[in-house]
Write a protein that holds these residues in place. Sequence first.
Motif, PDB file in Angstrom:
ATOM      1  N   ASP A  14       0.828  -1.205   0.000  1.00  0.00           N
ATOM      2  CA  ASP A  14       0.000   0.000   0.000  1.00  0.00           C
ATOM      3  C   ASP A  14       0.866   1.259   0.000  1.00  0.00           C
ATOM      4  O   ASP A  14       0.603   2.212  -0.752  1.00  0.00           O
ATOM      5  N   PHE A  15       1.918   1.260   0.818  1.00  0.00           N
ATOM      6  CA  PHE A  15       2.820   2.414   0.848  1.00  0.00           C
ATOM      7  C   PHE A  15       3.578   2.558  -0.471  1.00  0.00           C
ATOM      8  O   PHE A  15       3.844   3.672  -0.922  1.00  0.00           O
ATOM      9  N   ILE A  16       3.931   1.447  -1.074  1.00  0.00           N
ATOM     10  CA  ILE A  16       4.642   1.487  -2.350  1.00  0.00           C
ATOM     11  C   ILE A  16       3.776   2.113  -3.428  1.00  0.00           C
ATOM     12  O   ILE A  16       4.225   2.989  -4.191  1.00  0.00           O
ATOM     13  N   LEU A  17       2.526   1.684  -3.517  1.00  0.00           N
ATOM     14  CA  LEU A  17       1.608   2.236  -4.523  1.00  0.00           C
ATOM     15  C   LEU A  17       1.378   3.727  -4.299  1.00  0.00           C
ATOM     16  O   LEU A  17       1.367   4.516  -5.257  1.00  0.00           O
ATOM     17  N   LEU A  18       1.195   4.115  -3.046  1.00  0.00           N
ATOM     18  CA  LEU A  18       1.013   5.532  -2.743  1.00  0.00           C
ATOM     19  C   LEU A  18       2.243   6.341  -3.129  1.00  0.00           C
ATOM     20  O   LEU A  18       2.136   7.465  -3.642  1.00  0.00           O
ATOM     21  N   GLU A  54       9.690   5.874 -12.051  1.00  0.00           N
ATOM     22  CA  GLU A  54       8.938   4.877 -11.300  1.00  0.00           C
ATOM     23  C   GLU A  54       9.817   3.656 -11.001  1.00  0.00           C
ATOM     24  O   GLU A  54       9.808   3.136  -9.883  1.00  0.00           O
ATOM     25  N   VAL A  55      10.555   3.218 -12.008  1.00  0.00           N
ATOM     26  CA  VAL A  55      11.447   2.077 -11.832  1.00  0.00           C
ATOM     27  C   VAL A  55      12.552   2.432 -10.836  1.00  0.00           C
ATOM     28  O   VAL A  55      12.873   1.646  -9.922  1.00  0.00           O
ATOM     29  N   ALA A  56      13.123   3.622 -10.994  1.00  0.00           N
ATOM     30  CA  ALA A  56      14.188   4.064 -10.090  1.00  0.00           C
ATOM     31  C   ALA A  56      13.669   4.189  -8.663  1.00  0.00           C
ATOM     32  O   ALA A  56      14.370   3.844  -7.700  1.00  0.00           O
ATOM     33  N   ASP A  57      12.450   4.648  -8.517  1.00  0.00           N
ATOM     34  CA  ASP A  57      11.857   4.794  -7.181  1.00  0.00           C
ATOM     35  C   ASP A  57      11.739   3.436  -6.486  1.00  0.00           C
ATOM     36  O   ASP A  57      12.047   3.305  -5.305  1.00  0.00           O
ATOM     37  N   LEU A  58      11.303   2.425  -7.229  1.00  0.00           N
ATOM     38  CA  LEU A  58      11.192   1.081  -6.664  1.00  0.00           C
ATOM     39  C   LEU A  58      12.552   0.547  -6.231  1.00  0.00           C
ATOM     40  O   LEU A  58      12.695  -0.041  -5.152  1.00  0.00           O
ATOM     41  N   MET A  64      17.357   1.030  -0.178  1.00  0.00           N
ATOM     42  CA  MET A  64      17.533   1.811   1.040  1.00  0.00           C
ATOM     43  C   MET A  64      16.722   1.272   2.214  1.00  0.00           C
ATOM     44  O   MET A  64      16.966   1.650   3.361  1.00  0.00           O
ATOM     45  N   GLY A  65      15.756   0.418   1.911  1.00  0.00           N
ATOM     46  CA  GLY A  65      14.858  -0.037   2.977  1.00  0.00           C
ATOM     47  C   GLY A  65      14.030   1.108   3.518  1.00  0.00           C
ATOM     48  O   GLY A  65      13.792   1.214   4.724  1.00  0.00           O
ATOM     49  N   THR A  66      13.580   1.975   2.618  1.00  0.00           N
ATOM     50  CA  THR A  66      12.863   3.190   3.011  1.00  0.00           C
ATOM     51  C   THR A  66      11.630   2.902   3.856  1.00  0.00           C
ATOM     52  O   THR A  66      11.287   3.659   4.764  1.00  0.00           O
ATOM     53  N   LEU A  67      10.956   1.805   3.561  1.00  0.00           N
ATOM     54  CA  LEU A  67       9.703   1.505   4.252  1.00  0.00           C
ATOM     55  C   LEU A  67       9.876   0.589   5.468  1.00  0.00           C
ATOM     56  O   LEU A  67       8.888   0.157   6.053  1.00  0.00           O
ATOM     57  N   LYS A  68      11.106   0.299   5.820  1.00  0.00           N
ATOM     58  CA  LYS A  68      11.338  -0.546   6.986  1.00  0.00           C
ATOM     59  C   LYS A  68      10.855   0.160   8.248  1.00  0.00           C
ATOM     60  O   LYS A  68      11.210   1.305   8.509  1.00  0.00           O
ATOM     61  N   ASN A  69      10.019  -0.520   9.025  1.00  0.00           N
ATOM     62  CA  ASN A  69       9.462   0.036  10.263  1.00  0.00           C
ATOM     63  C   ASN A  69       8.703   1.341  10.031  1.00  0.00           C
ATOM     64  O   ASN A  69       8.665   2.214  10.903  1.00  0.00           O
ATOM     65  N   VAL A  70       8.098   1.483   8.853  1.00  0.00           N
ATOM     66  CA  VAL A  70       7.434   2.739   8.509  1.00  0.00           C
ATOM     67  C   VAL A  70       6.298   3.070   9.476  1.00  0.00           C
ATOM     68  O   VAL A  70       6.056   4.237   9.789  1.00  0.00           O
ATOM     69  N   LEU A  71       5.610   2.053   9.975  1.00  0.00           N
ATOM     70  CA  LEU A  71       4.495   2.301  10.885  1.00  0.00           C
ATOM     71  C   LEU A  71       4.949   2.742  12.269  1.00  0.00           C
ATOM     72  O   LEU A  71       4.174   3.340  13.019  1.00  0.00           O
ATOM     73  N   LYS A  72       6.190   2.454  12.603  1.00  0.00           N
ATOM     74  CA  LYS A  72       6.692   2.764  13.936  1.00  0.00           C
ATOM     75  C   LYS A  72       7.469   4.076  13.984  1.00  0.00           C
ATOM     76  O   LYS A  72       7.771   4.579  15.056  1.00  0.00           O
ATOM     77  N   ARG A  73       7.825   4.614  12.821  1.00  0.00           N
ATOM     78  CA  ARG A  73       8.648   5.825  12.794  1.00  0.00           C
ATOM     79  C   ARG A  73       7.857   7.052  13.222  1.00  0.00           C
ATOM     80  O   ARG A  73       6.701   7.222  12.842  1.00  0.00           O
ATOM     81  N   GLU A  74       8.505   7.922  13.967  1.00  0.00           N
ATOM     82  CA  GLU A  74       7.891   9.184  14.356  1.00  0.00           C
ATOM     83  C   GLU A  74       8.051  10.203  13.229  1.00  0.00           C
ATOM     84  O   GLU A  74       8.754   9.966  12.253  1.00  0.00           O
ATOM     85  N   TYR A  75       7.400  11.358  13.388  1.00  0.00           N
ATOM     86  CA  TYR A  75       7.312  12.353  12.314  1.00  0.00           C
ATOM     87  C   TYR A  75       8.684  12.791  11.800  1.00  0.00           C
ATOM     88  O   TYR A  75       8.938  12.793  10.591  1.00  0.00           O
ATOM     89  N   TYR A  76       9.561  13.191  12.720  1.00  0.00           N
ATOM     90  CA  TYR A  76      10.864  13.719  12.299  1.00  0.00           C
ATOM     91  C   TYR A  76      11.682  12.648  11.585  1.00  0.00           C
ATOM     92  O   TYR A  76      12.249  12.901  10.516  1.00  0.00           O
ATOM     93  N   LYS A  77      11.739  11.453  12.166  1.00  0.00           N
ATOM     94  CA  LYS A  77      12.501  10.358  11.570  1.00  0.00           C
ATOM     95  C   LYS A  77      11.958  10.019  10.195  1.00  0.00           C
ATOM     96  O   LYS A  77      12.723   9.789   9.249  1.00  0.00           O
ATOM     97  N   ASP A  78      10.639  10.008  10.056  1.00  0.00           N
ATOM     98  CA  ASP A  78      10.040   9.679   8.771  1.00  0.00           C
ATOM     99  C   ASP A  78      10.358  10.738   7.729  1.00  0.00           C
ATOM    100  O   ASP A  78      10.592  10.431   6.556  1.00  0.00           O
ATOM    101  N   PHE A  79      10.377  12.013   8.138  1.00  0.00           N
ATOM    102  CA  PHE A  79      10.700  13.076   7.181  1.00  0.00           C
ATOM    103  C   PHE A  79      12.156  12.969   6.721  1.00  0.00           C
ATOM    104  O   PHE A  79      12.452  13.157   5.534  1.00  0.00           O
ATOM    105  N   VAL A  80      13.053  12.662   7.660  1.00  0.00           N
ATOM    106  CA  VAL A  80      14.472  12.512   7.302  1.00  0.00           C
ATOM    107  C   VAL A  80      14.651  11.380   6.293  1.00  0.00           C
ATOM    108  O   VAL A  80      15.347  11.526   5.289  1.00  0.00           O
TER     109      VAL A  80
END
Length: 261
Positions: A14-18, A54-58, A64-80
């Motif tokens: 879901d996060f990937i599609l968004l 789109e391909v490069a984004d994937l 980078m593991g950008t979405l790792k622990n995405v649900l647990k990250r706080e606002y500042y960490k997620d923005f970084v």
Amino acid sequence: MYRKDSTGWIKHVDFILLDLICLQVAFVLAYALSGYGAHPYRLILYRNMAVFMEVADLVVLFAMGTLKNVLKREYYKDFVVTAQHGVILGACLVLYLFMLQEGHEYSRLALILNIVIYILLTYLVRELWKHLLRKEMEDGENRSLLLVVSADVVSAVVESMKEHNYARYKIAGIAVIDKEMTGKYINGVKVVANMENAAEYVCKEWIDEVLIVTSGVVPYPKELIEQFTETGVTVHLNLAKVQSVPGKKQLVEKVGDYTVL
């Protein structure tokens, strides 16, 4: 019923599609704000860029593991993390134009705006989606969960559930299968049953689901599992055999691999 959580990137589809949608929206907005109109796809250079990004984004998402622990990250960490992802993606787009030797035909302003808008937009959308998911989890808080554990890991399991329960379940109690501890409290949660009466407790009380976790020292209670399934309650089984529990972190990772809802 035994279920294993989705592992790897698929659980964040879901996060990937968004993310991919936000990238295209940013692409169109950047083109329009640069004064070229609202139809960047009519030009082959920009159309190819839209596909490549789109391909490069994937690739960057997974590398980078950008979405790792995405649900647990706080606002500042997620923005970084989002900003870092956007900068690296921007570097990939610049390299792409350089390799094509057509960078002089692509608007620099559109490229810069694309990355800036993408970072801001995907961050806002991601935070909004996380808020909606957490709200949905909270709505399911009335579901009761019985922890069925061995004595050697009971403390770590209870603490893990309190920290990683995702607000989706109410812990109804604990059943210790290899030691008589009924009536005691483990980290504030009462031991309500043992091996002999755990199934009876599920029948008498309002229990929606059961999570069974043991170490490798204590085998899984096959008869008890069969009794649970006969009652119709959903059984979540931690299939990972923990040979030893030297620290709380190891157990949290093991339990987190499976359905701890």
